[in-house]
Design an enzyme around this catalytic site. Structure first.
Site, mmCIF file in Angstrom:
data_model
loop_
_atom_site.group_PDB
_atom_site.id
_atom_site.type_symbol
_atom_site.label_atom_id
_atom_site.label_comp_id
_atom_site.label_asym_id
_atom_site.label_seq_id
_atom_site.Cartn_x
_atom_site.Cartn_y
_atom_site.Cartn_z
ATOM 1 N N ASP A 135 -21.562 -21.287 20.420
ATOM 2 C CA ASP A 135 -19.973 -21.022 20.020
ATOM 3 C C ASP A 135 -19.974 -20.783 18.331
ATOM 4 O O ASP A 135 -20.028 -21.778 17.879
ATOM 5 C CB ASP A 135 -19.115 -22.071 20.565
ATOM 6 N N LYS B 176 -11.971 -15.550 15.662
ATOM 7 C CA LYS B 176 -11.548 -15.870 14.461
ATOM 8 C C LYS B 176 -11.837 -14.546 13.274
ATOM 9 O O LYS B 176 -11.169 -13.688 13.381
ATOM 10 C CB LYS B 176 -11.994 -17.069 13.892
ATOM 11 N N PHE C 176 -15.382 -28.765 19.945
ATOM 12 C CA PHE C 176 -14.122 -28.337 20.005
ATOM 13 C C PHE C 176 -14.292 -26.954 20.343
ATOM 14 O O PHE C 176 -14.833 -26.047 19.602
ATOM 15 C CB PHE C 176 -13.243 -28.405 18.745
#
Length: 409
Positions: A235, A264, A150
């Site tokens: 990531d 984030k 994801f």
């Protein structure tokens, strides 16, 4: 036409949810709680009910809601300057870039806004490097990714997703990606060829249910990519910035990627901030006009990002995640066989597989909400715990106790 009087009273949770459902695109399925206030690890809905936040915005709130140092940095910057665009320099960006590079052990920073933008930027950098430095023929570069990944929901990113919910109905898809099983070095090596620009991997797959690879996987990727003259892109948008007990999850195997994707928590839960941080040789392939963002690197984002890095420079939050992670794992271990089939945890991050006989992940999340604890489900009967790193041990134990209560019926 006579103006109608406006209802100035505050709307209830039910009214607000109904209004959202009628006016917002249905691209999310939130739990039926409407948050109005928050502090630390706690949130409060519009009726004044309090909940322990054990999700922390999918790790966007690693330092809790409204951390004083981050709020102060934002307030101070709001009184000075918020946006110039990258048409001009601003006085906060250089310091942010220096701090972030120093924190990660890399050389240069490309500031963006959202996590998906960081991933897209990493893909562009890898392809440009492949053509200009490695010598891959035009339009022949490929990037190897892992099944279950994801990395976001843009059209390019969903092109290499195998999640039908994220992918179906959005073709035609962007070519240039090869998918191999996660945590399978042999399959990864077989997929790499002379046209491979990069291997793009989550050190821990978050959306898939906090999947942790076997020891040696990340080190194996680093060795393989170095030997094959291929970039290693990590990531760490969810796993990075203290979540797993180290600044970066790749540090558990003492490896450093060529490109690091962050987001984030980098914005402290205040503004969207993301970045690609990487080796100078790779980052230098971009020239003026070849990539950009009006808001990327804006002074407000840079000020908040610098404050986030400042919190991480002390090592306090990494240590808290490490220490409280022991408590998290111990409590979850005790629930195995009592409604929990299994779990995976690293630092203050866990994917918990619920026995389907006890309910779906969504149902368990709703029952936890009724107990005053907020989590989120993923993939059937799996729920995720990612509390703020600032959570107290008492609150952490209480939140896990709620799970025990729910499973006990």
């Amino acid at each position: 036409m006579t103006a109608q009087p406006q209802n100035t009273g505050r709307r209830s949770s039910a009214e607000l949810i109904h209004a959202e459902e009628s006016r917002l695109a249905h691209n999310y399925h939130p739990l039926p709680v409407v948050v109005a206030k928050a502090e630390g690890a706690w949130v409060e809905d519009v009726e004044g009910r309090r909940y322990l936040d054990m999700l922390a915005g999918y790790s966007a709130l690693n330092f809790g809601h409204r951390h004083p140092a981050l709020i102060e940095a934002a307030h101070r910057q709001l009184d000075q300057l918020t946006l110039t665009s990258r048409a001009f320099h601003n006085d906060r960006l250089a310091g942010f870039a220096e701090q972030l590079a120093d924190l990660t052990g890399l050389d240069m920073t490309l500031p963006m806004n959202t996590g998906a933008e960081a991933v897209e930027s990493g893909i562009k950098l890898a392809r440009k490097w492949a053509y200009e430095v490695k010598g891959v023929a035009p339009d022949q570069a490929n990037i190897v990714v892992a099944a279950g990944n994801f990395h976001g929901r843009t059209t390019t990113i969903v092109s290499f997703s195998d999640d039908p919910v994220a992918r179906d109905g959005f073709g035609p898809f962007t070519p240039g990606f090869r998918t191999v099983p996660y945590d399978d070095l042999a399959a990864l090596e077989a997929a790499v060829d002379e046209n491979t620009a990069a291997v793009l991997i989550e050190p821990i797959q978050g959306e898939a249910g906090v999947l942790i690879p076997t020891d040696g996987y990340l080190a194996g990727i680093r060795e393989l990519t170095r030997r094959a003259n291929v970039l290693f892109i990590a990531d760490e948008i969810q796993s990075g910035l203290g979540r797993t007990g180290t600044t970066l999850a790749v540090a558990h195997e003492a490896v450093l990627p060529d490109l690091l994707l962050l987001g984030k928590a980098l914005g402290g839960g205040i503004v969207p901030v993301s970045a690609v941080v990487g080796r100078r040789e790779v980052m230098s392939v971009l020239g003026p006009g070849q990539h950009g963002s009006t808001f990327g690197g804006n002074p407000l984002a840079a000020a908040v990002g610098s404050a986030v890095v400042g919190l991480l420079e002390t090592g306090e939050f990494q240590q808290r995640a490490k220490d409280l992670g022991v408590v998290l794992a111990d409590r979850l271990s005790a629930l195995v066989g009592h409604g929990v089939v299994g779990y995976r945890a690293r630092g203050l991050w866990a994917g918990v597989d619920i026995d389907p006989a006890f309910g779906t992940g969504r149902e368990i999340s709703e029952r936890l909400m009724a107990e005053g604890v907020l989590v989120k489900d993923t993939h059937g009967s799996t729920i995720r715990f990612a509390p703020p790193l600032s959570i107290s041990e008492e609150d952490l134990v209480s939140g896990l106790g709620a799970l025990e209560t729910v499973l006990a019926g």
